[in-house]
Scaffold this motif. Structure first.
Motif, PDB file in Angstrom:
ATOM      1  N   TYR A 153       0.968  -1.035   0.103  1.00 33.64           N
ATOM      2  CA  TYR A 153      -0.048  -0.087   0.085  1.00 33.64           C
ATOM      3  C   TYR A 153       0.914   1.369   0.012  1.00 33.64           C
ATOM      4  CZ  TYR A 153      -4.569  -2.466   0.640  1.00 33.64           C
ATOM      5  OH  TYR A 153      -5.338  -3.278   0.258  1.00 33.64           O
ATOM      6  N   ALA A 154       2.042   1.044   0.074  1.00 33.97           N
ATOM      7  CA  ALA A 154       3.300   2.356  -0.018  1.00 33.97           C
ATOM      8  C   ALA A 154       3.156   2.914  -1.447  1.00 33.97           C
ATOM      9  CB  ALA A 154       4.363   1.725   0.405  1.00 33.97           C
ATOM     10  N   ASN A 155       2.661   1.912  -2.270  1.00 32.74           N
ATOM     11  CA  ASN A 155       2.753   2.304  -4.018  1.00 32.74           C
ATOM     12  C   ASN A 155       1.488   2.248  -4.372  1.00 32.74           C
ATOM     13  OD1 ASN A 155       3.392   2.618  -6.361  1.00 32.74           O
ATOM     14  ND2 ASN A 155       4.963   1.249  -6.740  1.00 32.74           N
ATOM     15  N   MET A 156       0.907   3.791  -4.510  1.00 34.93           N
ATOM     16  CA  MET A 156      -0.410   4.199  -4.809  1.00 34.93           C
ATOM     17  C   MET A 156      -0.871   4.143  -6.172  1.00 34.93           C
ATOM     18  SD  MET A 156      -2.925   4.021  -2.428  1.00 34.93           S
ATOM     19  CE  MET A 156      -2.203   2.338  -2.152  1.00 34.93           C
ATOM     20  N   THR A 157       0.254   4.017  -7.275  1.00 31.95           N
ATOM     21  CA  THR A 157      -0.015   4.601  -8.503  1.00 31.95           C
ATOM     22  C   THR A 157      -1.289   3.860  -9.248  1.00 31.95           C
ATOM     23  OG1 THR A 157       2.427   4.622  -8.688  1.00 31.95           O
ATOM     24  CG2 THR A 157       1.468   4.487 -10.952  1.00 31.95           C
ATOM     25  N   PHE A 158      -1.553   2.545  -9.172  1.00 30.94           N
ATOM     26  CA  PHE A 158      -2.575   2.044  -9.612  1.00 30.94           C
ATOM     27  C   PHE A 158      -3.717   1.712  -8.536  1.00 30.94           C
ATOM     28  CE2 PHE A 158       0.876   0.745 -12.402  1.00 30.94           C
ATOM     29  CZ  PHE A 158       0.520   1.042 -13.551  1.00 30.94           C
ATOM     30  N   LEU A 159      -3.593   2.426  -7.429  1.00 33.09           N
ATOM     31  CA  LEU A 159      -4.616   2.295  -6.187  1.00 33.09           C
ATOM     32  C   LEU A 159      -4.360   0.799  -5.956  1.00 33.09           C
ATOM     33  CD1 LEU A 159      -7.594   4.081  -6.300  1.00 33.09           C
ATOM     34  CD2 LEU A 159      -5.338   4.914  -5.701  1.00 33.09           C
ATOM     35  N   MET A 160      -5.138   0.273  -4.839  1.00 39.02           N
ATOM     36  CA  MET A 160      -5.033  -1.037  -4.424  1.00 39.02           C
ATOM     37  C   MET A 160      -6.670  -1.599  -4.075  1.00 39.02           C
ATOM     38  SD  MET A 160      -1.874  -2.236  -4.105  1.00 39.02           S
ATOM     39  CE  MET A 160      -1.649  -3.677  -2.876  1.00 39.02           C
ATOM     40  N   GLY A 161      -6.860  -3.059  -4.011  1.00 33.15           N
ATOM     41  CA  GLY A 161      -7.965  -3.317  -3.644  1.00 33.15           C
ATOM     42  C   GLY A 161      -8.988  -3.520  -4.716  1.00 33.15           C
ATOM     43  N   PRO A 162     -10.351  -3.717  -4.555  1.00 35.88           N
ATOM     44  CA  PRO A 162     -11.293  -4.136  -5.564  1.00 35.88           C
ATOM     45  C   PRO A 162     -11.386  -2.841  -6.684  1.00 35.88           C
ATOM     46  CG  PRO A 162     -12.411  -4.094  -3.355  1.00 35.88           C
ATOM     47  CD  PRO A 162     -11.007  -3.739  -3.399  1.00 35.88           C
ATOM     48  N   ARG A 163     -11.263  -1.459  -6.205  1.00 38.22           N
ATOM     49  CA  ARG A 163     -11.124  -0.461  -7.145  1.00 38.22           C
ATOM     50  C   ARG A 163      -9.899  -0.254  -7.888  1.00 38.22           C
ATOM     51  NH1 ARG A 163     -16.208   1.781  -7.371  1.00 38.22           N
ATOM     52  NH2 ARG A 163     -15.448   1.939  -9.422  1.00 38.22           N
ATOM     53  N   SER A 164      -9.066  -1.164  -7.561  1.00 38.29           N
ATOM     54  CA  SER A 164      -7.541  -0.594  -8.334  1.00 38.29           C
ATOM     55  C   SER A 164      -7.611  -0.800  -9.832  1.00 38.29           C
ATOM     56  CB  SER A 164      -6.478  -1.570  -7.834  1.00 38.29           C
ATOM     57  OG  SER A 164      -6.887  -3.039  -8.299  1.00 38.29           O
ATOM     58  N   CYS A 165      -6.668  -0.206 -10.438  1.00 38.50           N
ATOM     59  CA  CYS A 165      -6.865  -0.103 -12.040  1.00 38.50           C
ATOM     60  C   CYS A 165      -6.701  -1.641 -12.595  1.00 38.50           C
ATOM     61  CB  CYS A 165      -5.467   0.590 -12.466  1.00 38.50           C
ATOM     62  SG  CYS A 165      -5.313   0.658 -14.302  1.00 38.50           S
ATOM     63  N   ILE A 166      -7.967  -1.718 -13.398  1.00 35.85           N
ATOM     64  CA  ILE A 166      -8.043  -3.128 -13.906  1.00 35.85           C
ATOM     65  C   ILE A 166      -6.920  -3.185 -15.137  1.00 35.85           C
ATOM     66  CG2 ILE A 166      -9.771  -2.333 -15.704  1.00 35.85           C
ATOM     67  CD1 ILE A 166     -11.364  -4.887 -15.017  1.00 35.85           C
ATOM     68  N   GLY A 167      -6.373  -2.072 -15.725  1.00 36.87           N
ATOM     69  CA  GLY A 167      -5.691  -2.208 -16.772  1.00 36.87           C
ATOM     70  C   GLY A 167      -4.224  -1.941 -16.363  1.00 36.87           C
ATOM     71  N   GLN A 168      -4.050  -2.137 -15.140  1.00 36.64           N
ATOM     72  CA  GLN A 168      -2.324  -2.241 -14.364  1.00 36.64           C
ATOM     73  C   GLN A 168      -1.505  -2.722 -15.522  1.00 36.64           C
ATOM     74  OE1 GLN A 168      -1.818  -2.895 -10.388  1.00 36.64           O
ATOM     75  NE2 GLN A 168       0.517  -2.666 -10.593  1.00 36.64           N
ATOM     76  N   LYS A 169      -1.795  -4.315 -15.560  1.00 39.53           N
ATOM     77  CA  LYS A 169      -0.734  -5.132 -16.357  1.00 39.53           C
ATOM     78  C   LYS A 169      -0.700  -4.687 -17.784  1.00 39.53           C
ATOM     79  CE  LYS A 169      -0.196  -9.181 -13.424  1.00 39.53           C
ATOM     80  NZ  LYS A 169      -1.130  -8.816 -12.465  1.00 39.53           N
ATOM     81  N   PHE A 170      -1.684  -4.520 -18.154  1.00 39.46           N
ATOM     82  CA  PHE A 170      -1.948  -3.991 -19.709  1.00 39.46           C
ATOM     83  C   PHE A 170      -1.127  -2.807 -19.833  1.00 39.46           C
ATOM     84  CE2 PHE A 170      -4.816  -3.076 -23.437  1.00 39.46           C
ATOM     85  CZ  PHE A 170      -4.383  -2.036 -23.803  1.00 39.46           C
ATOM     86  N   SER A 171      -1.338  -1.991 -19.099  1.00 33.82           N
ATOM     87  CA  SER A 171      -0.436  -0.605 -19.366  1.00 33.82           C
ATOM     88  C   SER A 171       0.988  -0.820 -18.984  1.00 33.82           C
ATOM     89  CB  SER A 171      -0.939   0.431 -18.543  1.00 33.82           C
ATOM     90  OG  SER A 171      -0.660   0.378 -17.136  1.00 33.82           O
ATOM     91  N   VAL A 172       1.439  -1.769 -18.154  1.00 32.11           N
ATOM     92  CA  VAL A 172       2.910  -1.960 -17.874  1.00 32.11           C
ATOM     93  C   VAL A 172       3.454  -2.611 -18.937  1.00 32.11           C
ATOM     94  CG1 VAL A 172       4.539  -3.084 -16.370  1.00 32.11           C
ATOM     95  CG2 VAL A 172       2.758  -2.006 -15.388  1.00 32.11           C
TER      96      VAL A 172
END
Ligand code: HEM
Length: 538
Positions: free
Chosen positions: A468-487
């Motif tokens: 939770y120290a890294n909030m770039t994509f947030l965390m939890g059920p509302r975190s960025c769904i596209g995180q892996k896609f974008s990386v």
């Protein structure tokens, strides 16, 4: 409350006053009594309401005021000046160092609007995970992001769970792997076009605008990955869709004022404001809605003809069958906007860092060229790119240091508690990747340094105290769904940009104007102009 309730109350009060003849002392006719009584009551009560909420409640009544608060708020405008005069998140970054707290800091934004900021992983986890459907997206968020459609980003509770479940397969690693050739093809197209732009120039180190290239490349990628449509924005910088996004995503002073109004006025009022920039966003929204509807019609026709096609987010939604066309239109609007400006901002920050840190650029280029000896090849794989350790470190550090979404916001939809502290319904919670990602308490004393090597530390999380120290994509059920896609998309793009070119700022230590928008990226003279040179041999 507000305007409507005050008006209704004033109307009822003026009825009583007129009916019982209290107002006959000021005028004889009933109509005149209403004409005088109603506005007088509405104005007096409006003023009383404003003074109460603006000055009395936050300073003397709010239960939140007992939480730790940064020094020197203005009586009239809280910490508003400190917030807007700095880059987004800088004021809060400072407060995290100077205000002793137990995981919550309280401050007053513009016009004394009360804000609570979670500062430690435990409290961030409470807001983002255990109480994620209690801390919901407020009106401010919905109005500011209306261009993103009414899709998964705006849904709440069970409706959000339903939409997320339907959309998750489109972001499954297997699907991402199948998208990788698209990321790579588009990267090659961009690198070739930039190479041609440089070669066609007479200047020794031609200037290239990377804000424009990053946005056009990621828009083309999301068009193909989202619905199988090539917008061709890279080949055509005058592309309508690109220009529309550029216009509405570039923060202006007018938008800042509208943002302030959005804090105090109801949604219907905001939507109907007779201002040019509100009308522009409405026009842009309708244009994008039409584009998305066209995408759905084209895709349905292709599917009916059983044309062979690469699976994209839209075909996955159509095949799944639960979304109506209107829902799909809204989801597409979300993916198109959320999925291109964010990654483009990360690309901009990256090339800007490469321009300022030649030693990092050199090391990255060397490792890229060692892993991928021939750039101009169709057969590059995601595994090859994944194997470049320094690219992984650089990616993680850029995304930590320069989170493209520097701030987001929630509101308590009912009374609740955080860390045992009472949080009344309506409390605004500020989530600040731009501050949390730089917390010395969470990242160590070098949190403020740009250091890709921190990602070699054991544990794989850059030495952070918690995920939770890294909030770039947030965390939890509302975190960025596209995180892996974008990386994956970002890494492919950076292989091309860091592998082929060397950069220098247009002028030494060029000043950046970084204004708060939905995303935050480095800007100078309206773009990101960098002196760009082809490094031979690749
Ligand atoms: C570097 C790139 C990106 C960053 C930094 C980023 C960041 C974020 C953040 C911070 C949120 C949470 C916003 C909030 O709830 O307040 C979010 C949500 C979301 N993002 Fe991203 N994003 C990126 C790329 C993408 C891409 C490429 C896509 C789609 C292809 C995407 C789609 C979404 C969607 C649909 C949501 C809403 C998720 C939900 O509410 O369940 N994002 N993103």
């Amino acid at each position: 409350m507000a305007i409507i309730e005050i008006l209704l109350l004033s109307l009822a009060e003026s009825y009583v006053l007129v009916h019982f003849s209290y107002l006959s002392v000021v005028a004889k006719s009933t109509v005149t009594q209403y004409v005088i009584g109603f506005p007088a009551l509405a104005i007096t009560q409006g003023l009383a309401y404003t003074v109460y909420h603006w000055l009395i409640y936050p300073h003397f009544i709010s239960p939140l005021r007992k939480l730790p608060e940064p020094k020197a708020p203005s009586f009239w405008n809280g910490h508003g000046k400190q917030i807007v005069s700095a880059r987004t998140g800088d004021a809060q970054k400072g407060w995290m160092k100077t205000v002793p707290n137990d995981g919550l800091i309280y401050y007053k934004g513009l016009l004394n609007r009360e804000r609570v900021m979670p500062t430690n992983p435990k409290l961030l986890a409470e807001v983002l995970t255990s109480q994620s459907y209690i801390f919901v997206k407020p009106q401010f968020f919905r109005f500011s992001l209306r261009l993103l459609g009414n899709g998964i980003l705006m849904a709440e509770g069970d409706e959000h769970k339903r939409q997320r479940k339907i959309l998750i397969p489109a972001f499954h690693p297997r699907h991402l792997r199948s998208l990788f050739p698209l990321f790579w093809t588009k990267t090659r197209e961009m690198v070739d076009l930039i190479t041609a732009e440089i070669q066609a120039s007479d200047a020794p180190d031609p200037i290239v605008d990377f804000n424009s290239w990053g946005s056009r490349c990621t828009l083309d990628i999301i068009g193909k990955a989202g619905a199988g449509i090539d917008f061709n924005a890279m080949k055509d910088p005058e592309n309508d869709l690109f220009k529309i996004y550029q216009k509405v995503f570039t923060p202006t002073t007018g938008q800042l004022w509208i943002g302030i109004l959005n804090l105090i006025m109801p949604l219907w009022f905001m939507h109907n404001l007779p201002l040019k920039s509100v009308r522009e966003v409405t026009r842009a929204k309708h244009y994008i809605m039409d584009v998305c509807l066209d995408m759905i019609r084209t895709k349905r026709a292709q599917m009916a003809e059983k044309k062979p096609m690469h699976p994209d987010i839209l075909s996955i939604m159509i095949e799944e069958g639960s979304f109506s066309d209107e829902e799909m239109q809204n989801q597409l609007m979300t993916f198109m906007a959320a999925g291109h400006e964010t990654t483009a901002a990360a690309v901009s920050w990256s090339v800007w860092e490469l321009a300022r840190r030649p030693e990092v650029a050199e090391r990255l280029r060397t490792e890229i060229r060692a892993a991928i000896p021939v750039f101009d090849s169709d057969s590059i794989t995601m595994e090859q790119i994944e194997s470049i350790r320094y690219l992984r470190n650089f990616t993680n550090e850029v995304l930590r240091f320069h989170p493209p979404v520097p701030v987001t916001i929630r509101e308590a939809e009912r009374d609740t508690t955080l860390n045992g502290e009472f949080i009344p319904k309506g409390t605004t919670i500020m989530l600040l990747p731009a501050a949390i990602n730089h917390s010395e308490e969470l990242w160590g004393s070098d949190a403020g340094e740009f250091n890709p090597d921190r990602w070699d530390k054991p544990g794989g999380n850059g030495g952070a105290a918690s995920n939770y120290a890294n909030m770039t994509f947030l965390m939890g059920p509302r975190s960025c769904i596209g995180q892996k896609f974008s990386v994956e998309e970002y890494k492919a793009i950076m292989v091309g940009l860091a592998g082929r070119f060397a950069y220098e700022e247009k002028t030494k230590d060029m000043e950046l104007s970084i204004r708060a928008g939905i995303t935050q990226r480095p800007t100078h003279e309206g773009g990101l102009p960098l002196r760009t040179r082809i490094v031979p041999g690749w």
